[in-house]
Design a protein around this motif. Sequence first.
Motif, PDB file in Angstrom:
ATOM      1  N   MET A   1       0.831  -1.200   0.000  1.00 28.29           N
ATOM      2  CA  MET A   1       0.000   0.000   0.000  1.00 28.29           C
ATOM      3  C   MET A   1       0.867   1.252   0.000  1.00 28.29           C
ATOM      4  N   ASN A   2       1.939   1.216   0.773  1.00 24.93           N
ATOM      5  CA  ASN A   2       2.880   2.332   0.793  1.00 24.93           C
ATOM      6  C   ASN A   2       3.485   2.539  -0.589  1.00 24.93           C
ATOM      7  N   GLY A   3       3.904   1.444  -1.218  1.00 27.76           N
ATOM      8  CA  GLY A   3       4.488   1.540  -2.552  1.00 27.76           C
ATOM      9  C   GLY A   3       3.505   2.087  -3.570  1.00 27.76           C
ATOM     10  N   LEU A   4       2.246   1.663  -3.470  1.00 30.67           N
ATOM     11  CA  LEU A   4       1.230   2.139  -4.400  1.00 30.67           C
ATOM     12  C   LEU A   4       0.935   3.620  -4.164  1.00 30.67           C
ATOM     13  N   ASN A   5       0.875   4.037  -2.897  1.00 32.16           N
ATOM     14  CA  ASN A   5       0.691   5.461  -2.603  1.00 32.16           C
ATOM     15  C   ASN A   5       1.774   6.298  -3.265  1.00 32.16           C
ATOM     16  N   GLN A   6       3.009   5.829  -3.157  1.00 30.87           N
ATOM     17  CA  GLN A   6       4.104   6.603  -3.720  1.00 30.87           C
ATOM     18  C   GLN A   6       4.100   6.576  -5.242  1.00 30.87           C
ATOM     19  N   ARG A   7       3.705   5.462  -5.835  1.00 33.66           N
ATOM     20  CA  ARG A   7       3.605   5.390  -7.286  1.00 33.66           C
ATOM     21  C   ARG A   7       2.531   6.361  -7.789  1.00 33.66           C
ATOM     22  N   LEU A   8       1.393   6.383  -7.104  1.00 38.41           N
ATOM     23  CA  LEU A   8       0.266   7.177  -7.576  1.00 38.41           C
ATOM     24  C   LEU A   8       0.410   8.666  -7.309  1.00 38.41           C
ATOM     25  N   THR A   9       1.271   9.051  -6.373  1.00 39.15           N
ATOM     26  CA  THR A   9       1.430  10.475  -6.063  1.00 39.15           C
ATOM     27  C   THR A   9       2.636  11.108  -6.742  1.00 39.15           C
ATOM     28  N   GLU A  10       3.466  10.301  -7.405  1.00 42.27           N
ATOM     29  CA  GLU A  10       4.642  10.874  -8.053  1.00 42.27           C
ATOM     30  C   GLU A  10       4.297  11.381  -9.440  1.00 42.27           C
ATOM     31  N   LEU A  11       4.998  12.440  -9.867  1.00 40.73           N
ATOM     32  CA  LEU A  11       4.808  12.967 -11.213  1.00 40.73           C
ATOM     33  C   LEU A  11       5.619  12.129 -12.189  1.00 40.73           C
ATOM     34  N   PRO A  12       5.131  11.957 -13.417  1.00 38.88           N
ATOM     35  CA  PRO A  12       5.861  11.149 -14.397  1.00 38.88           C
ATOM     36  C   PRO A  12       7.149  11.836 -14.834  1.00 38.88           C
ATOM     37  N   ASP A  13       8.136  11.038 -15.235  1.00 39.89           N
ATOM     38  CA  ASP A  13       9.421  11.579 -15.678  1.00 39.89           C
ATOM     39  C   ASP A  13       9.294  12.380 -16.960  1.00 39.89           C
ATOM     40  N   PHE A  14       8.284  12.065 -17.780  1.00 39.17           N
ATOM     41  CA  PHE A  14       8.161  12.685 -19.092  1.00 39.17           C
ATOM     42  C   PHE A  14       7.299  13.942 -19.078  1.00 39.17           C
ATOM     43  N   LEU A  15       7.044  14.524 -17.920  1.00 37.27           N
ATOM     44  CA  LEU A  15       6.193  15.701 -17.826  1.00 37.27           C
ATOM     45  C   LEU A  15       6.807  16.872 -18.588  1.00 37.27           C
TER      46      LEU A  15
END
Length: 457
Positions: free
Chosen positions: A150-164
Amino acid sequence: MKKTYRLITAILTLSILLSACVPASPQEPTATNPSQTYPGGEDPSQPYPRSEEPTEPISQETDLIGAAAYITDPSVSDDHLEDHAEDINEFAVDLYRQLAKIEGNLIFSPYSVFQAFLMVYAGADAETRLEIADALEIDLDDGDAVHQWMNGLNQRLTELPDFLNEDDQPLVFNVANALWAQKDYHFEQAFLDKLSANYNAGLKLVDFSDPEAARQMINLWVAAQTNDKIKDLIPEGMLDEMTRMVITNAVYFKGAWQHRFDEKDTQKAPFYLLDGSQAEVDMMSNHFNGMALVDASLSAVRLPYEGGNYAMALIMPADFEGFESNLDEDALEAILERLTGMYASVNLEMPRFTTESSFSLSEQLQTLGLEQAFDPNRADFSAMTGQKDLYISDAIHKAFIDVNEEGTEAAAATAVGISTTSMPTESYDISLDRPFIYVIYEQTTNTIVFMGRFVAP
């Protein structure tokens, strides 16, 4: 002409109230130390960026935390993230079918409800733990790994993509958790550490013998996390002197469409209701090349957001009530998968709408099998306190979504890395002028973060 950012804002808060089964004599708070305050007064339960806290806390020793530091780099594989997302999506559809029994429009966040009850799961034992695992579609054999996932998913979903792209309007998805505990009540250190390490859930000591002061403080925190969109989550009279802990989760989402609607194209148009009557709506209009499908059973379209990995999928079945009653995770997943491969020229009409939902989840969750947790005679949360002295007295849920067509100053950009080397082979005219279901989901994992329906203006 002044241009403004077009925003889609979805907000969800959930509070789980844990009350004492029987009156108990006060115990020393061994779980925390009053001297253990946040360095610099900062609260790690805040989302990114950190919102402002209420300026007048109840006491000078309110903000405390478990000894375990928040794990900012959990070791979680993509396979585990995808499996965890599937569990959330299966729970999403199960809960949707229960909530759909309530008449009218609907918005809720299965992601937030799932996460909040994973925190409850961390403090459950015996049959109560088994029932929560069954309701959340998780495997008991996974043990505490689910909290790491769940922690890993939270961090995946809240991070901005590298290609922004630098001209993109960044998408915002924030998650905040907090525990509000009776100041003179014992909670197990292992339980507090687990939530601190995996959920960044700050512990705040309050005095529920003054329930109105505690209610106001919790509601102020909720308002701060949701940009004041949700106020008075906990109504008067819901907390009392038997309350021992309130677990709160807030989710905030804001994003601009990748394919913009032009406000001058919005016109009044009929919307056909389930009973055969019709009502007038503000119907937005747009043309773009994107993902859509139309067949005899349904029309569906995917609208990606700019500046992130998220999209909204809108599904208008030919037989809405039959589709809704038979909806399951496999059927929804199949539609999302079909949308990834159906590149088309799309003429889209859809209503501009705002929906707010507020309800207790107690009945729906008990229908899904979470019975013991709400029963003061059978609930076992001994992993929280060391005793079978708590039960869930209520679970309050409030959500808000605003969908409109306002413009943006940023140029159109592909935020999700979708590309094509050929012209669309299909052309669809889709008018969402009848009841439809929608989901907002993160596309690298297919995690559904919001789900709802629009059936009437």
